[in-house]
Design an enzyme around this catalytic site. Structure first.
Site, PDB file in Angstrom:
ATOM      1  N   TYR A  81       0.792  -1.228   0.000  1.00  0.00           N
ATOM      2  CA  TYR A  81       0.000   0.000   0.000  1.00  0.00           C
ATOM      3  C   TYR A  81       0.829   1.286   0.000  1.00  0.00           C
ATOM      4  CZ  TYR A  81      -3.958  -3.049   0.977  1.00  0.00           C
ATOM      5  OH  TYR A  81      -4.908  -4.027   0.892  1.00  0.00           O
ATOM      6  N   PRO A  94     -11.813  -0.541  -1.882  1.00  0.00           N
ATOM      7  CA  PRO A  94     -12.963  -1.326  -2.341  1.00  0.00           C
ATOM      8  C   PRO A  94     -14.269  -0.560  -2.142  1.00  0.00           C
ATOM      9  CG  PRO A  94     -11.616  -2.512  -0.713  1.00  0.00           C
ATOM     10  CD  PRO A  94     -11.246  -1.068  -0.644  1.00  0.00           C
ATOM     11  N   HIS A 334      -7.978   0.999   2.177  1.00  0.00           N
ATOM     12  CA  HIS A 334      -7.685  -0.414   2.414  1.00  0.00           C
ATOM     13  C   HIS A 334      -6.482  -0.671   3.319  1.00  0.00           C
ATOM     14  CE1 HIS A 334      -8.128  -4.587   1.839  1.00  0.00           C
ATOM     15  NE2 HIS A 334      -8.523  -4.585   0.587  1.00  0.00           N
ATOM     16  N   SER A 564     -10.669 -12.094  -4.572  1.00  0.00           N
ATOM     17  CA  SER A 564     -10.853 -12.293  -3.129  1.00  0.00           C
ATOM     18  C   SER A 564     -12.262 -12.780  -2.862  1.00  0.00           C
ATOM     19  CB  SER A 564     -10.586 -11.004  -2.343  1.00  0.00           C
ATOM     20  OG  SER A 564     -11.495  -9.995  -2.708  1.00  0.00           O
TER      21      SER A 564
END
Length: 633
Positions: A81, A94, A334, A564
């Site tokens: 990240y 997301p 996230h 995922s």
């Protein structure tokens, strides 16, 4: 990474360092599956690594494990990240779209938000008191329950991601000077509402309702500068623009309020046009002319600067989004935590509010001051930064290709009846789908929770394997949807013998994928390990070993399939964008009534197509069920 264990956390083991030779062996199997032309050189480099710098770097990881709570998490957080310069929306944050709400009037919508925020405050206070029940999963032997690390749950509302020119920073907020106000975004304008006061404690639900109503009643002002759009820029660009904003004291005050708020509530007085709809639409579960894809677009990016993309502050972890037509969802930053820590709380709090009786007819007048409007003083440079961010973000939004598939021909119960893990099954379906479309397998990322270990986040379950490749090739022999391969069998078997052979290959692929999944959740994945070996060399100021500079390593880490499993309490739509320009994103929700897939791609690639992937995935799921039924004893 903020390291703050809570008093109720049970002692957890530290993340193991996997065996070096086994990791390298698994790495070479990845090269065999997705980059076979590079396998010979990769083997040479792997042998040199094991005979050269590998063991020394491995020893450093073992020593790091002894002196840290989790040897991987800080490095992983930076690698996954904080060092990634891409824009947050679509690329990282997301989105989730829940069941839409129905309100008779604006006041009912305000009451709903006030109640949700009241429940969020209750949740925050339970976190302050360390009251969360420790989550547990079955241990490897299946005979006992194993506790999971709860650190993400306790930290997710206390982390803010601040942009940096080289690397972003996670700001850990204290509970004395933060979390006592919320920010409401409406018509691209931000308002601060205190939810606690030092002299009186919490504000009431009725007071919150009135504060929200005051904001709802404010008309849009076309002169309002869309400052929030700056948070959609690439991270170094936003870091530079932020420095310009901070030159003014009022702007500095505003940014501090945005950083230190409990959450952002987005009141969206617009709906996205039909251009964001899903051509694969099957029914009318949603309202009006909006379907699954449209609402997920809304949650992910707000439709860009022309619609609601500036009605956000994407650096903030938790955004609750309420649309004018009852759209209800969220987007979240996230790096602060994984979906279970955010989605579960969101759904539980929503359920509590939904179970409440309708509001009564009267509001007791409140004497609270009006919500604080965040006024900005913008230089010519800041106005130019905003214009540039609008242009760049709109291009990204228009490039996103989304398709939602609700597969209901069978459910995970059928898969379980075949003694197959539903997650393993879906991962192999995705391999078959990609091969049918593109004639090869690619590096596939699936998040593997490693919360069995202290401060564990995730590792990567890789679904592309030599076994999966052999199976999909057999499935696709004579398949008109697949591209021709160079290794067609010369003596293609017919009828039931061929079906039995395919089933044998499938069983091997299932066995391999099941082991891959278990290895990862037990801390034996290769991605964190290889990353750690790279970082150990970097930290020591040593050259990057040749194995990590090889083309094969780049291909193996080019995740053209980013996937995922998103497990939710209800039938919600969740998703994200691809992580590479020529890739797909695919989130899937395993429900009792079927499977919900959200597929993403980028139009600009030219070779990828979300609807084509979803349609082919549907055919793959049908073909796999037929294979299992035809070969069932």
């Amino acid at each position: 990474m903020p390291h703050s264990f809570r008093p109720r956390d049970e002692p957890l083991p530290s993340l193991p360092v996997p065996d070096l030779e086994i990791t390298i062996q698994k790495y070479l199997q990845q090269v065999e599956a997705v980059a076979p032309n590079h396998l010979e050189r990769a083997r040479v480099l792997a042998k040199a690594f094991l005979a050269g710098p590998g063991p020394k770097l491995q020893q450093r990881l073992l020593e790091r494990r002894q002196r840290t709570t989790n040897w991987a998490t800080d490095w992983w957080l930076n690698d996954m990240y904080l060092s990634v310069p891409l824009a947050l929306p679509i690329n990282s944050n997301p989105g989730l779209a829940a069941r839409p709400k129905q309100f008779a009037n604006q006041r009912e919508a305000a009451v709903f938000l006030a109640r949700f925020l009241t429940e969020l405050l209750n949740y925050q206070e339970s976190l302050d008191r360390s009251e969360l029940e420790v989550e547990r999963v079955k241990s490897k032997d299946g005979k006992s329950l194993q506790p999971l690390c709860m650190a993400q749950h306790y930290q997710v509302l206390r982390i803010y991601r601040r942009p940096g020119k080289e690397v972003d920073t996670q700001i850990v907020l204290d509970r004395v000077s933060s979390g006592n106000h919320i920010i409401v975004a409406h018509h691209n304008q931000f308002y601060s509402i205190p939810v606690r006061a030092s002299d009186r404690g919490r504000v009431t639900e009725a007071e919150l309702t009135q504060q929200i109503l005051k904001i709802m009643e404010i008309q849009a002002d076309p002169r309002t500068p869309p400052v929030g759009i700056l948070t959609t820029a690439r991270r170094p660009v936003w870091a530079q623009a932020r420095e310009e904003l901070l030159k003014d004291d009022q702007n500095r005050h505003n940014i501090e309020l945005l950083e230190r708020c409990l959450c952002v509530v987005c009141i969206d007085d617009d709906v996205l046009p039909g251009t964001f709809n899903n051509p694969l639409r099957r029914d009318d579960r949603w309202i009006g002319n909006r379907d699954y894809a449209n609402v997920l677009h809304h949650a992910l990016h707000g439709g860009g600067s022309r619609h609601l993309g500036a009605n956000r502050w994407f650096d903030k972890t938790f955004h609750a989004i309420l649309g004018k037509d009852g759209m209800w969802g969220l987007t979240y930053e996230h790096s602060a935590g994984e979906a279970p820590a955010v989605f579960t709380a969101f759904e539980e709090l929503t359920e509590k509010v939904d179970a409440m009786p309708p509001p009564d007819g009267n509001l007791i007048p409140s004497h609270l001051p009006a919500p604080e409007k965040l006024e900005w003083h913008l230089s010519e440079q800041s106005l130019s930064d905003i214009r540039d961010a609008m242009t760049t973000f709109d291009a990204l939004v228009e490039d996103l290709d989304l398709c939602i598939l609700w597969f209901e021909e069978y459910s995970k119960e059928f898969v379980k009846s075949c003694n197959i893990s539903p997650d393993v099954y879906v991962q192999l379906a995705l391999q078959l789908t990609y091969f049918r479309l593109h004639g090869q397998l690619v590096a596939t990322y699936e998040s593997a929770g490693i919360r069995r270990f202290a401060l564990g986040r995730v590792d990567c379950i890789r679904a592309a394997s030599p076994e999966a490749l052999a199976w999909v090739k057999a499935m696709c022999q004579g398949d008109p949807e697949s591209q021709p391969t160079s290794q067609q069998s010369a003596d293609q078997e017919e009828g039931s013998k061929r079906e039995e052979k395919i089933k044998e290959l499938f069983d091997l692929a299932v066995e391999r994928q099941s082991k891959e999944m278990m290895d990862n959740i037990m801390g034996q994945g290769i991605d964190n390990h290889l990353m750690g070996l790279r970082y150990a060399a970097k930290e020591a100021g040593e050259p990057v070993p040749d194995i990590f500079a090889d083309e094969a390593y780049k291909i193996v880490n080019h995740f053209a399939l980013s996937t995922s499993q998103v497990t939710t309490r209800n039938d919600v739509i969740a998703g994200y964008g691809p992580v590479v320009p020529d890739g797909y994103g695919c989130a899937y929700n395993l429900r009792k009534n079927g499977f919900i897939f959200s597929v993403s791609a980028f139009h600009s690639d030219g070779c990828t197509n979300a609807m084509r992937f979803a349609q082919t995935l549907e055919h793959s799921m049908q073909a796999m069920a037929a294979m299992l039924k035809n070969t069932k004893q």
